[in-house]
Design a protein around this motif. Structure first.
Motif: not given
Length: 201
Positions: A93-122
């Motif tokens: 993943i490029d660093s910009h996309d990583y930053g965006t995804k990390k932002g989503h994870v932070e938002r979910f966690l701070s709202a008290g939700d669990k986050v399942k992070v999946t890495i897809m290999f091709r």
């Protein structure tokens, strides 16, 4: 839960009677217990049917049922449903996309939700699982303030999965969000009052 037997439905010769304030009256004939209940304008309620003899208590059964229903409702209200949000990443993943995804994870966690992070290999990426592992570790370190690793990264077919749990409970996160909102509203109101106040000459 089946309802307890009350008054005439208590079909035993005698009961161990408990008074309206929890005081022990002793073993009495059921007719006497019913008479005491009628005199006190209360119900005779069988609270421990399997005891020998059964235990019955003098109480206002309608009020008892109402309070039990309120307790159950309160318990349901306080029971918070944990939602698992999912975020999918690619190993390269490029660093910009990583930053965006990390932002989503932070938002979910701070709202008290669990986050399942999946890495897809091709394709060939599947032969490099360490890339996914390192990425998940980096993400876990980046959000360590908000969440902890509940389930360590593990390979699942073509994917690698990790679950992050929030450090704050959902109810706490909600209360904090409400507090922030109230503080902002109070600050706005104070600002408005300051601007409306006449300037001193």
């Amino acid at each position: 839960m089946s309802e307890p037997r009350i008054n005439d439905r208590i079909r035993v010769p005698e009961v161990r009677l408990v008074g309206p304030n929890g005081e022990q009256v002793g073993i009495v004939r059921v007719e006497d217990a019913l008479r005491l209940a009628a005199e006190a304008d209360l119900d005779l309620v069988e609270v421990a049917p399997t005891a020998k003899p059964p235990v019955a208590k003098l109480m206002d059964f309608g009020k008892y049922k109402y309070e039990a229903a309120m307790k159950a409702r309160e318990a349901r209200k306080n029971q918070v449903n944990t939602i698992i949000k999912e975020i999918k990443l690619r190993p390269k993943i490029d660093s910009h996309d990583y930053g965006t995804k990390k932002g989503h994870v932070e938002r979910f966690l701070s709202a008290g939700d669990k986050v399942k992070v999946t890495i897809m290999f091709r394709g060939r990426e599947q032969s490099r699982p360490e890339l996914g592992f390192r990425l998940l570790q980096r993400l876990a370190e980046d959000v360590v303030e908000l969440g902890t690793v509940e389930s360590a990264p593990k390979q699942d077919g073509r994917n690698m999965v990790m679950v992050l749990g929030p450090t704050k409970k959902k109810s706490e996160a909600r209360a904090e969000a409400r507090r922030k909102k109230d503080d902002q509203a109070a600050a706005k109101a104070a600002e408005k009052n300051d601007s409306d106040a006449p300037a001193e000459s």
